[in-house]
Design an enzyme around this catalytic site. Structure first.
Site, PDB file in Angstrom:
ATOM      1  CG  ASP A 165       0.000  -0.553   2.366  1.00  0.00           C
ATOM      2  OD1 ASP A 165       1.288  -0.528   2.268  1.00  0.00           O
ATOM      3  OD2 ASP A 165      -1.066  -1.282   3.795  1.00  0.00           O
ATOM      4  CG  ASN A 173      -8.833  -1.446  12.283  1.00  0.00           C
ATOM      5  OD1 ASN A 173      -7.943  -2.161  11.726  1.00  0.00           O
ATOM      6  ND2 ASN A 173      -9.324  -0.424  11.722  1.00  0.00           N
ATOM      7  CD  GLU A 197      -8.438   0.890   7.957  1.00  0.00           C
ATOM      8  OE1 GLU A 197      -8.572   0.034   8.896  1.00  0.00           O
ATOM      9  OE2 GLU A 197      -7.904   1.680   7.787  1.00  0.00           O
TER      10      GLU A 197
HETATM   11  C1  F6R Z   1       1.570  -0.956   6.159  1.00  0.00           C
HETATM   12  C2  F6R Z   1      -0.142  -2.034   6.208  1.00  0.00           C
HETATM   13  C3  F6R Z   1      -0.994  -2.179   7.313  1.00  0.00           C
HETATM   14  C4  F6R Z   1       0.415  -2.618   8.660  1.00  0.00           C
HETATM   15  C5  F6R Z   1      -0.679  -2.207  10.483  1.00  0.00           C
HETATM   16  C6  F6R Z   1       0.589  -2.639  11.253  1.00  0.00           C
HETATM   17  O1  F6R Z   1       1.898  -1.592   4.759  1.00  0.00           O
HETATM   18  O2  F6R Z   1      -0.118  -2.459   5.269  1.00  0.00           O
HETATM   19  O3  F6R Z   1      -1.626  -3.082   7.446  1.00  0.00           O
HETATM   20  O4  F6R Z   1       0.972  -4.051   9.104  1.00  0.00           O
HETATM   21  O5  F6R Z   1      -0.848  -1.333  10.130  1.00  0.00           O
HETATM   22  O6  F6R Z   1       0.848  -1.451  11.557  1.00  0.00           O
HETATM   23  P1  F6R Z   1       1.965  -1.672  13.098  1.00  0.00           P
HETATM   24  O7  F6R Z   1       3.362  -2.481  12.025  1.00  0.00           O
HETATM   25  O8  F6R Z   1       2.196  -0.179  12.784  1.00  0.00           O
HETATM   26  O9  F6R Z   1       0.871  -2.125  13.551  1.00  0.00           O
END
Ligand code: F6R
Length: 251
Positions: A76, A145, A152
């Site tokens: 992403d 979440n 999401e």
């Molecule tokens: C990032 C992504 C997100 C993260 C998730 C966890 O490329 O796709 O899904 O893996 O938000 O983020 P952290 O590791 O910062 O808790």
């Protein structure tokens, strides 16, 4: 630890002491993929994967792994951020991995969040993944979440690469990666859940108590759009590496 038993799938769960141990174990598994004559990695950003990237750099410097025959596709990118914005995922990946290993920059792909036509960008990204032969190993973190990539809750299981709105929870969680006074973008372009499930193998990392509930819902809860990571139950080759804190609710 026992594999997660379901009708026609198996998720292998390994519980490790802490985030550093998760990073080291993930490094071993990524290096296995990189030992093939050529490989396509699906990469993620976020705090969880940082120990992994540090371990890969250390291994590379010691002569233990080469990225020379690898390509990569990140999950992403924020909409509206140019690749040289320090909080963009392109800049983040350069800082955390690409600039320190022998990967060919021309074969590192992220969606262009500043593209004029984001729908065309999403379609082209899917085509680029297909043209590379698909993803051998998709790395994932998990949102508190239950999001994977920026899918999401409410994201359809059949979703593909597209523009999505970020929840306030996600924007707040990610504000730590932005400078004071900077606003976290409200949208991102992300691989979809169906895109992610097409990877031949999936490696999910989860560390810290904030992820305990999400991991339990993903692995033991019902499959559905309330917890996007529950879609992993539909894939046949998933490994989850969790530290003790994140695994606390797995039972
Ligand atoms: C990032 C992504 C997100 C993260 C998730 C966890 O490329 O796709 O899904 O893996 O938000 O983020 P952290 O590791 O910062 O808790």
């Amino acid at each position: 630890m026992k594999p997660f038993a379901g009708a026609d799938h198996a998720i292998r769960i390994e519980v490790l002491d802490d985030a550093e141990a998760v990073g080291r174990r993930a490094c071993d598994l990524v290096c296995e993929t990189l030992s093939a004559p050529s490989s396509v990695l699906g990469l993620a950003t976020g705090g969880t994967v940082e120990p992994l990237y540090a371990a890969l750099i250390t291994r590379h410097r010691a002569g233990g792994v080469s990225f020379a025959h690898a390509s990569s596709f990140n999950l992403d990118e924020y909409v509206g951020l140019s690749p040289d914005h320090p909080a963009s995922y392109r800049a983040t990946m350069r800082r955390l991995l690409f600039d320190h290993v022998d990967i060919d920059a021309a074969r590192t792909f992220l969606p262009h969040g500043a593209a004029a036509d984001l729908d065309a960008e999403a379609t082209a990204y899917e085509a680029a993944i297909r043209a590379a032969g698909g993803i051998d190993l998709q790395l994932l973190g998990i949102g508190s979440n239950g999001h994977i990539g920026f899918n999401e809750p409410g994201s359809p299981l059949a979703s593909r690469t597209r523009v999505v709105a970020l929840t306030e929870e996600t924007r707040t969680a990610n504000s730590r990666f932005f400078g004071p006074g900077e606003t976290v973008p409200t949208e991102a372009i992300t691989m979809g859940i169906a895109t992610i499930l097409e990877a031949r193998r999936i490696l999910m990392l989860a560390t810290g108590t904030a992820k305990a509930e999400a991991i339990a819902a993903a692995l033991h809860g019902p499959v559905g759009d309330a917890c996007p990571a529950s879609a992993l139950q539909l894939h046949g080759a998933v490994t989850v590496l969790a530290d003790r804190a994140a695994a606390a609710r797995l039972g």
